[in-house]
Design a protein around this motif. Structure first.
Motif, mmCIF file in Angstrom:
data_model
loop_
_atom_site.group_PDB
_atom_site.id
_atom_site.type_symbol
_atom_site.label_atom_id
_atom_site.label_comp_id
_atom_site.label_asym_id
_atom_site.label_seq_id
_atom_site.Cartn_x
_atom_site.Cartn_y
_atom_site.Cartn_z
ATOM 1 N N ASP A 1 -1.182 60.982 -27.510
ATOM 2 C CA ASP A 1 -0.042 60.242 -28.042
ATOM 3 C C ASP A 1 0.729 59.700 -26.848
ATOM 4 O OD1 ASP A 1 1.969 59.194 -29.605
ATOM 5 O OD2 ASP A 1 2.935 61.118 -29.968
ATOM 6 N N MET A 2 0.603 58.419 -26.607
ATOM 7 C CA MET A 2 1.245 57.783 -25.456
ATOM 8 C C MET A 2 2.743 57.666 -25.684
ATOM 9 S SD MET A 2 -1.214 56.987 -23.345
ATOM 10 C CE MET A 2 -0.284 55.898 -22.294
ATOM 11 N N CYS A 3 3.509 57.986 -24.662
ATOM 12 C CA CYS A 3 4.969 57.859 -24.704
ATOM 13 C C CYS A 3 5.558 58.677 -25.838
ATOM 14 C CB CYS A 3 5.393 56.401 -24.832
ATOM 15 S SG CYS A 3 4.685 55.304 -23.611
ATOM 16 N N SER A 4 5.018 59.853 -26.042
ATOM 17 C CA SER A 4 5.455 60.677 -27.163
ATOM 18 C C SER A 4 6.802 61.328 -26.888
ATOM 19 C CB SER A 4 4.401 61.748 -27.445
ATOM 20 O OG SER A 4 4.253 62.574 -26.311
ATOM 21 N N GLN B 1 -10.881 60.110 -28.628
ATOM 22 C CA GLN B 1 -11.281 59.432 -29.867
ATOM 23 C C GLN B 1 -10.113 58.681 -30.480
ATOM 24 O OE1 GLN B 1 -11.968 62.678 -29.309
ATOM 25 N NE2 GLN B 1 -14.183 62.808 -29.396
ATOM 26 N N VAL B 2 -8.893 59.080 -30.163
ATOM 27 C CA VAL B 2 -7.711 58.472 -30.780
ATOM 28 C C VAL B 2 -6.587 58.373 -29.746
ATOM 29 C CG1 VAL B 2 -5.953 58.667 -32.593
ATOM 30 C CG2 VAL B 2 -8.278 59.491 -33.030
ATOM 31 N N ILE B 3 -5.890 57.244 -29.772
ATOM 32 C CA ILE B 3 -4.635 57.097 -29.038
ATOM 33 C C ILE B 3 -3.600 56.595 -30.032
ATOM 34 C CG2 ILE B 3 -3.355 55.805 -27.282
ATOM 35 C CD1 ILE B 3 -5.854 55.676 -25.618
ATOM 36 N N ARG C 1 7.288 52.717 -28.788
ATOM 37 C CA ARG C 1 7.553 52.930 -27.372
ATOM 38 C C ARG C 1 7.106 51.778 -26.485
ATOM 39 N NH1 ARG C 1 11.344 55.767 -27.449
ATOM 40 N NH2 ARG C 1 11.012 56.750 -25.470
ATOM 41 N N VAL C 2 6.335 50.856 -26.987
ATOM 42 C CA VAL C 2 5.816 49.762 -26.165
ATOM 43 C C VAL C 2 6.945 48.981 -25.502
ATOM 44 C CG1 VAL C 2 4.557 47.571 -26.235
ATOM 45 C CG2 VAL C 2 3.654 49.565 -27.412
ATOM 46 N N ASP C 3 8.056 48.827 -26.206
ATOM 47 C CA ASP C 3 9.153 48.027 -25.659
ATOM 48 C C ASP C 3 9.798 48.653 -24.426
ATOM 49 O OD1 ASP C 3 9.973 49.975 -27.474
ATOM 50 O OD2 ASP C 3 11.791 48.922 -28.006
ATOM 51 N N TYR C 4 9.471 49.899 -24.115
ATOM 52 C CA TYR C 4 9.992 50.547 -22.911
ATOM 53 C C TYR C 4 9.097 50.321 -21.690
ATOM 54 C CZ TYR C 4 13.259 53.004 -25.923
ATOM 55 O OH TYR C 4 14.258 53.305 -26.810
ATOM 56 N N LEU C 5 7.914 49.772 -21.916
ATOM 57 C CA LEU C 5 6.966 49.567 -20.821
ATOM 58 C C LEU C 5 7.236 48.245 -20.109
ATOM 59 C CD1 LEU C 5 3.692 50.688 -22.620
ATOM 60 C CD2 LEU C 5 5.058 52.011 -20.984
#
Length: 116
Positions: A50-53, A79-81, A86-90
C-alpha cells in the motif's frame, strides 16, 4: 496572500499525524471494494504493498518518495499495489508510477483511488 513554506517532508512528518484522509463512508466503500477485488490476506504467496499508506498498518517502511522515488523492493515482487488519495502529495508521480510498475509481477493489480 499565501505563504510558501520550503521544508522537507521529514520536517512536516516529524510529529506523528494520526489522521484518516477520507471520511468513514468512503472508508466503508473502499473496504467493500477491496473485499471484492483483492486476494484474501491468507492466500499463500500473495504480497500487497500500500503506497503512501497511513498509520493503520502493522508493517511499514518510511521513505520520502519526493526525495528518493526508487522503491526498496526487487523487480516483480508484488501481486497488488494500492494507493489511496495520496498521489497529489508526490512531486514526481510518473517516476513513482514507473517504480510501481517495476515491482509489480506480470498481470498484477494496481488500485488507485482519488478524492474530490
Amino acid at each position: 496572500m499565501g505563504f510558501l513554506f520550503r521544508t522537507s517532508d521529514s520536517t512536516f512528518y516529524a510529529a506523528p499525524r494520526f489522521v484518516t484522509h477520507i471520511d468513514d463512508p468512503a472508508i466503508a466503500e473502499l473496504t467493500k471494494y477491496y473485499s471484492k477485488v483483492l486476494p484474501q490476506s491468507e492466500t499463500p504467496g500473495v504480497s500487497i504493498v500500500d503506497m503512501c499508506s497511513s498509520w493503520v498498518l502493522t508493517e511499514y517502511i518510511v521513505q520520502g518518495l519526493n526525495v528518493n522515488p526508487k522503491l526498496p523492493f526487487e523487480d516483480n515482487s508484488f501481486q497488488v499495489i494500492t494507493n489511496v488519495v495520496r498521489v497529489d502529495y508526490l512531486t514526481k508521480p510518473l517516476v513513482v508510477f514507473k517504480e510501481m510498475n517495476r515491482i509489480l509481477k506480470p498481470r498484477a493489480l494496481i488500485v488507485m483511488r482519488f478524492s474530490l
